[in-house]
Design an enzyme around this catalytic site. Structure first.
Site, PDB file in Angstrom:
ATOM      1  N   ASP A 170      12.532   5.172   8.295  1.00 15.84           N
ATOM      2  CA  ASP A 170      11.344   4.376   8.606  1.00 15.84           C
ATOM      3  C   ASP A 170      11.527   3.032   7.894  1.00 15.84           C
ATOM      4  O   ASP A 170      11.488   2.954   6.667  1.00 15.84           O
ATOM      5  CB  ASP A 170      10.091   5.124   8.111  1.00 15.84           C
ATOM      6  CG  ASP A 170       8.800   4.380   8.430  1.00 15.84           C
ATOM      7  OD1 ASP A 170       8.843   3.142   8.553  1.00 15.84           O
ATOM      8  OD2 ASP A 170       7.748   5.032   8.535  1.00 15.84           O
ATOM      9  N   LYS A 195       2.780  -3.361  11.663  1.00 19.45           N
ATOM     10  CA  LYS A 195       2.874  -4.079  10.395  1.00 19.45           C
ATOM     11  C   LYS A 195       3.616  -5.403  10.585  1.00 19.45           C
ATOM     12  O   LYS A 195       3.188  -6.222  11.364  1.00 19.45           O
ATOM     13  CB  LYS A 195       3.517  -3.160   9.351  1.00 19.45           C
ATOM     14  CG  LYS A 195       2.910  -1.742   9.337  1.00 19.45           C
ATOM     15  CD  LYS A 195       1.487  -1.769   8.879  1.00 19.45           C
ATOM     16  CE  LYS A 195       0.661  -0.521   9.005  1.00 19.45           C
ATOM     17  NZ  LYS A 195       1.165   0.742   9.401  1.00 19.45           N
TER      18      LYS A 195
HETATM   19  N1  PLP Z   1       5.222   4.378   8.623  1.00 17.72           N
HETATM   20  C1  PLP Z   1       4.747   3.645   7.610  1.00 17.72           C
HETATM   21  C2  PLP Z   1       5.641   3.298   6.463  1.00 17.72           C
HETATM   22  C3  PLP Z   1       3.409   3.210   7.630  1.00 17.72           C
HETATM   23  O1  PLP Z   1       2.938   2.476   6.619  1.00 17.72           O
HETATM   24  C4  PLP Z   1       2.590   3.561   8.732  1.00 17.72           C
HETATM   25  C5  PLP Z   1       1.175   3.144   8.808  1.00 17.72           C
HETATM   26  O2  PLP Z   1       0.584   2.709   7.846  1.00 17.72           O
HETATM   27  C6  PLP Z   1       3.136   4.343   9.752  1.00 17.72           C
HETATM   28  C7  PLP Z   1       4.454   4.717   9.677  1.00 17.72           C
HETATM   29  C8  PLP Z   1       2.301   4.764  10.948  1.00 17.72           C
HETATM   30  O3  PLP Z   1       2.176   3.718  11.838  1.00 17.72           O
HETATM   31  P1  PLP Z   1       0.891   3.469  12.804  1.00 17.72           P
HETATM   32  O4  PLP Z   1      -0.289   3.290  11.915  1.00 17.72           O
HETATM   33  O5  PLP Z   1       1.293   2.249  13.570  1.00 17.72           O
HETATM   34  O6  PLP Z   1       0.754   4.689  13.657  1.00 17.72           O
END
Ligand code: PLP
Length: 378
Positions: A170, A195
Site C-alpha cells: 500500500d 489521498k
Molecule cells: N490505505 C491507507 C494507507 C489509507 O490511509 C486508507 C484510508 O485512509 C485506505 C487505504 C483506504 O482508502 P479509502 O478510504 O479510499 O477507501
C-alpha cells in the site's frame, strides 16, 4: 521522460482530432456495437470506459507498471486484490496496517476463509518466521499508518520471491513520486487515491497496479467480476489532480520538514514519528528506498487534555479523517483511522490516546505553526 513531464504528457497526445489538452469525459454506461461478430473496444462501462482507461494507464505508468485498475475506493482496491486469493490461503500482513484493512481482513476476509498473521514487518526475521506452507502473499505498508514504521521492501520482496509469494504494498503515503515498490521487486501496488494522488479532498478512489501480466489479468478479471469500479466523472477529477502531484508533494514535504523542526522545540510534544528524522526507526532504509520522507507525520503529546485542546482548537488544519489533500489535516488515529481496531490491539501497536497525525497541505507552514502553537501554549 522524467516524473514531472510524465505527469503532464505521460499518455501522449490526448485528442489528435481537436487537440484537447484535457481528457474527454465519457459518461456513457454502455457503448453501441456495429457488428455481431466483433464488438468494439468498449462494450459496458463496468468492463471498460475510455476516461477510466486514461487514468488507469496514467497511474500504472507512474508506478512503473503495465496494468493499472481504478476502483471506487481504496478499500475496494484492497478488497478486490484479496479476492485473487482463495479460501484457505494465508497472508503475512504488517501489524500496523491501515485500520480499514485490518477490519476487512479480520472480519469479512476471515469469514471468507483467508488466514492472516500480523507481524512487525520492521523485523525481517519476524516476516520470515510467519511464512507457512499455505502462505500466498506479504502485505506491507511503508511508511505505515500512523507510526510511520519502515519495512525494507527490497529484502521483503526477495524473501517473497524465494518462497513463491506475491508482495503487495500500500503506497498511499508515498505516491510513486517518492517511492516505487515495483522497481524494488514488489508485485502489486495499492493506493487509496483519495489521498495524495487526487489530492483535493473531493474524490474517494483506489488503485491497483502491477507489471506481472498474469497478476494483471487476475486483477482485471476481479475488477470486472466484483464491479467496484471508479465512475468516469471521478476518474476525470483524478486525472486533473494527478497533474500537480509532484509540486504538491514537494511543497507539502518541505512544509512537513519545517513543522517537524518546530515540533522538536515544543515541551508538550513528547515523541515525533517522521521518516525524515535521523533517529526515526528505519530512517536509513527509508532513505535508500524512497526519494523523500513525505508529508505525513505523527506526534505524541504530554496529556490527553493537550491532545483534545489541539485537535478541537486548531483553525487552519482541519480536524478530520483522511490525509493527502491540499488542506492540512490533523487526525486522531485512536478514534479515526484505527477506530476499527480493538483498543487492546491498538495499544499493543503503540497507537496511544495522545497520538495525533498531521498531513501537511499547501498552506504556508508559518501559519500552520502559529495556529498549533496557540493551542500548545494555551
Ligand atoms: N490505505 C491507507 C494507507 C489509507 O490511509 C486508507 C484510508 O485512509 C485506505 C487505504 C483506504 O482508502 P479509502 O478510504 O479510499 O477507501
Amino acid at each position: 521522460m522524467k516524473f514531472a513531464t510524465e505527469l503532464i504528457h505521460g499518455g501522449g497526445p490526448i485528442d489528435p482530432e481537436f487537440g484537447s489538452l484535457s481528457h474527454p469525459l465519457y459518461l456513457s454506461s454502455t457503448f453501441g456495437q456495429r457488428s455481431m461478430d466483433h464488438f468494439g473496444k468498449y462494450d459496458y462501462g463496468r468492463s471498460g470506459n475510455p476516461t477510466r482507461e486514461a487514468l488507469e494507464e496514467a497511474v500504472a505508468g507512474l508506478e512503473g507498471g503495465t496494468t493499472g485498475l481504478a476502483f471506487a475506493t481504496g478499500m475496494a482496491a484492497i478488497g478486490s486484490t484479496f479476492l485473487i486469493f482463495a479460501p484457505g490461503d494465508h497472508l503475512v500482513v504488517c501489524e500496523d496496517v491501515y485500520g480499514g484493512t485490518f477490519r476487512l481482513l479480520s472480519t469479512v476476509m476471515k469469514g471468507w476463509g483467508l488466514e492472516v498473521s500480523f507481524v512487525d514487518a520492521t523485523d525481517h526475521a519476524a516476516i520470515a518466521a510467519a511464512v507457512r506452507p499455505e502462505t500466498k502473499a506479504l502485505y506491507l505498508e511503508t511508511p505505515s499508518n500512523p507510526l510511520l514504521k519502515i519495512t525494507d521492501l527490497k529484502a521483503a520482496a526477495a524473501l517473497a520471491k524465494e518462497k513463491g509469494l506475491v508482495t503487495i504494498v500500500d503506497n498511499t503515503f508515498m505516491t510513486p513520486y517518492l517511492q516505487r515498490p515495483l522497481d524494488l521487486g514488489c508485485d502489486i501496488v495499492l493506493h487509496s487515491g483519495t489521498k495524495f494522488l487526487n489530492g483535493h479532498s473531493d474524490v474517494i478512489c483506489g488503485f491497483a497496479v502491477t507489471k506481472d501480466p498474469e497478476l494483471g489479468k487476475r486483477l482485471r478479471f476481479i475488477q470486472n467480476a466484483f464491479g467496484a469500479v471508479l465512475g468516469p466523472q471521478d476518474c476525470w477529477l483524478v486525472l486533473r489532480g494527478l497533474k500537480t502531484l509532484k509540486v504538491r508533494m514537494e511543497e507539502s514535504q518541505q512544509s512537513a520538514q519545517r513543522i517537524v523542526e518546530w515540533l522538536k522545540t515544543q515541551d508538550k510534544v513528547t515523541k515525533i514519528y517522521y521518516p525524515g528524522l535521523a533517529e526515526h526507526q528505519g530512517h536509513e532504509v527509508h532513505t535508500a528506498q524512497s526519494s523523500g520522507p513525505g508529508a505525513v507525520l505523527s506526534f505524541e503529546l504530554d496529556s490527553f487534555e493537550t491532545t483534545k485542546r489541539l485537535l478541537e482548537g486548531v483553525k487552519l488544519a482541519a480536524f478530520a479523517v483522511s490525509l493527502g489533500g491540499v488542506e492540512s489535516i490533523l487526525s486522531y488515529p485512536a478514534k479515526m483511522s484505527h477506530a476499527a481496531m480493538p483498543p487492546a490491539e491498538r495499544e499493543a501497536r503503540g497507537i496511544k490516546d495522545t497520538l495525533v497525525r498531521l498531513s501537511v497541505g499547501l498552506e504556508d507552514p508559518d501559519d500552520l505553526i502559529a495556529d498549533m502553537e496557540a493551542m500548545l501554549k494555551g
